[in-house]
Design an enzyme around this catalytic site. Structure first.
Site, PDB file in Angstrom:
ATOM      1  N   GLU A 150      25.641 -45.206  76.429  1.00  0.00           N
ATOM      2  CA  GLU A 150      25.745 -46.513  75.776  1.00  0.00           C
ATOM      3  C   GLU A 150      27.141 -47.079  75.945  1.00  0.00           C
ATOM      4  O   GLU A 150      28.128 -46.481  75.488  1.00  0.00           O
ATOM      5  CB  GLU A 150      25.407 -46.415  74.288  1.00  0.00           C
ATOM      6  CG  GLU A 150      25.521 -47.758  73.574  1.00  0.00           C
ATOM      7  CD  GLU A 150      25.172 -47.701  72.109  1.00  0.00           C
ATOM      8  OE1 GLU A 150      25.480 -48.678  71.393  1.00  0.00           O
ATOM      9  OE2 GLU A 150      24.599 -46.695  71.676  1.00  0.00           O
TER      10      GLU A 150
ATOM     11  N   LYS B  57      14.976 -30.957  61.430  1.00  0.00           N
ATOM     12  CA  LYS B  57      14.644 -31.968  62.431  1.00  0.00           C
ATOM     13  C   LYS B  57      13.650 -33.011  61.929  1.00  0.00           C
ATOM     14  O   LYS B  57      12.878 -33.570  62.697  1.00  0.00           O
ATOM     15  CB  LYS B  57      14.125 -31.296  63.711  1.00  0.00           C
ATOM     16  CG  LYS B  57      15.117 -30.312  64.300  1.00  0.00           C
ATOM     17  CD  LYS B  57      14.567 -29.557  65.481  1.00  0.00           C
ATOM     18  CE  LYS B  57      15.585 -28.514  65.934  1.00  0.00           C
ATOM     19  NZ  LYS B  57      15.097 -27.684  67.045  1.00  0.00           N
TER      20      LYS B  57
ATOM     21  N   ASP C 185      22.191 -28.803  68.893  1.00  0.00           N
ATOM     22  CA  ASP C 185      20.790 -29.167  69.075  1.00  0.00           C
ATOM     23  C   ASP C 185      20.653 -30.669  68.823  1.00  0.00           C
ATOM     24  O   ASP C 185      20.781 -31.114  67.684  1.00  0.00           O
ATOM     25  CB  ASP C 185      19.918 -28.390  68.085  1.00  0.00           C
ATOM     26  CG  ASP C 185      18.429 -28.564  68.346  1.00  0.00           C
ATOM     27  OD1 ASP C 185      18.043 -29.592  68.952  1.00  0.00           O
ATOM     28  OD2 ASP C 185      17.645 -27.678  67.948  1.00  0.00           O
TER      29      ASP C 185
ATOM     30  N   HIS D 133      29.055 -56.070  73.798  1.00  0.00           N
ATOM     31  CA  HIS D 133      27.943 -55.406  74.480  1.00  0.00           C
ATOM     32  C   HIS D 133      27.567 -56.136  75.772  1.00  0.00           C
ATOM     33  O   HIS D 133      27.168 -55.499  76.747  1.00  0.00           O
ATOM     34  CB  HIS D 133      26.729 -55.288  73.549  1.00  0.00           C
ATOM     35  CG  HIS D 133      26.762 -54.052  72.708  1.00  0.00           C
ATOM     36  ND1 HIS D 133      26.246 -52.857  73.141  1.00  0.00           N
ATOM     37  CD2 HIS D 133      27.266 -53.823  71.482  1.00  0.00           C
ATOM     38  CE1 HIS D 133      26.427 -51.934  72.207  1.00  0.00           C
ATOM     39  NE2 HIS D 133      27.040 -52.492  71.187  1.00  0.00           N
TER      40      HIS D 133
END
Length: 425
Positions: free
Chosen positions: A98, A230, A306, A404
């Protein structure tokens, strides 16, 4: 490809040799990956030219990081810094695709440093696992709940739990019931490891021990989702999981104006309307922030964490207040469930290990077990603090879209570039 490998590829394509046995049968992880990749190419008809094969140590992932490899994905790693946190400077690696993310975080670091730095505190440090068991009746489930939560039984449970590891130490057990089903949330310290395997082994010890006194206990799963791993869950938001961290800084008025290009009042107002009220309107669970997940995920990927645990690790409440008669800005992030480790899993891979080394937290801390992982958690929180500060400032100043458009997409007109290149210099 050698004739011997051609024969193996043909056997894999024909289904005569399972792809997953190649590493064991050949004793050469790179060769196994190449044969598997060629078999996949012939089966699918896809070349996969952009997916590199060479340049990676496949033996380093065998049995612990990834099965059935056919290559590896390249990600750019940027470095933002220095982050001045608790009197120390840290250069923070961030793996991302990004545009603006590393630059924006870096701007936040600059604002923090020019204001004297940030400080952090680790409130809790404990990984959880919650097995689900079933009894013939709710009454029997309640009997076990009472046994587990009785302080008089803690030492016995801890002795049984702690047998599986030098570092895993039981901290507590909290239970919940749903009919005749019992969910037992075990929390333990895990040293410098993230600790999922460690706590699971300890839980299995306790389940085996309980089976003698509760023979009618039917173990449904070692994980009953009351952990909760998660997944976005209120239990992690309220009770914490992994490292619970608060990080704060006071940004001086002149820095807000000069570096962040806005003013204190605009930042405070935007935070209330966007991060607090806006998130409440959306029914957010732990999402009272601008983009904590952006920073958490980038650091996680760079340091071998993770990435899926970004879900709960990104739970964050960002608070902004005007102080010193409204001149300066107090900013804080409260993150109850940052799940990180500096040993095990992807942390031992060469690239990720190098990023941990850059932060000074590579491996286990022998003098003070667990301190490397806790330091990494505070760096994550400090980086989130900087990212929040910079993005909120960009939105308050109306600069988000412009930045952006400049950095996150190509606006270059190639025909004009070619014309410029052909002009006489």
């Amino acid at each position: 490809m050698p004739e011997e490998d051609e024969e193996i590829v043909a056997a894999v394509v024909a289904g005569k040799i399972p792809s997953y046995v190649l590493e064991t049968r050949l004793g050469d992880c790179r060769r196994a990956a190449g044969i598997r990749r060629e078999a996949l190419r012939r089966i699918t008809g896809r070349e996969m030219d952009g997916l590199p094969l060479d340049g990676f140590d496949y033996a380093s992932i065998l049995g612990q990081c990834c099965e059935l490899p056919v290559g590896y994905v390249q990600l750019p790693v940027g470095v933002a810094g220095p982050l001045l946190l608790d009197g120390h400077r840290h250069y923070v690696p961030m793996a991302t695709t990004e545009g603006c993310l590393v630059a924006s975080t870096n701007r936040g670091f600059k604002a923090i440093a020019e204001s004297g730095g940030a400080s952090s505190v680790v409130l809790k440090d404990g990984m959880t696992r919650a097995p689900a068991v079933r009894f013939p009746s709710a009454r029997r489930a309640a009997e076990l709940k009472g046994f587990l939560e009785n302080p008089a039984n803690f030492d016995t449970l801890a002795t049984v739990f702690n047998r599986s590891s030098r570092f895993g130490r039981l901290q507590g057990v909290k239970c919940a019931m749903a009919g005749r089903n019992l969910y037992m949330r075990f929390t333990c310290s895990t040293g410098d490891a993230m600790g999922m395997n460690m706590v699971s082994k300890g839980v299995q010890n306790v389940l085996d021990y309980l089976q003698d006194d509760f023979p009618d206990m039917d173990v449904i799963s070692i994980s009953g989702n009351f952990c909760s791993d998660k997944k976005s869950a209120a239990i992690n938001w309220i009770e914490g999981r992994g490292k619970s961290v608060v990080c704060e800084a006071v940004i001086k008025e002149e820095v807000v104006k000069k570096v962040l290009k806005t003013n204190v009042q605009a930042l405070v107002e935007l935070n209330v309307i966007k991060n607090l009220a806006g998130s409440a309107v959306a029914g957010a669970l732990g999402g009272f922030n601008a983009h904590a997940s952006n920073i958490v995920t980038a650091i996680f990927i760079a340091t071998g964490q993770d990435p899926a645990q970004n879900v709960e690790s990104s739970q964050c409440m960002t608070m902004l207040e005007a102080i010193n008669d409204g001149k300066d800005l107090h900013i804080s992030v409260t993150m109850p469930s940052i799940e990180v480790g500096t040993v095990g899993g992807g942390t031992q891979l060469a690239s990720q290990s190098a990023c941990l080394d850059l932060l000074g937290v590579k491996g286990a801390n022998r003098e003070s077990p667990g301190s490397n992982a806790r330091l990494l958690a505070t760096v994550v929180a400090g980086a989130v603090l900087a990212g929040e500060l910079s993005l909120i400032s960009a939105q308050a100043a109306g600069h988000l879209v412009q930045s952006h458009m400049k950095y996150n997409r190509s606006s270059r007109d190639m025909s004009k570039a070619a014309e410029e290149a052909d002009r006489p210099k």
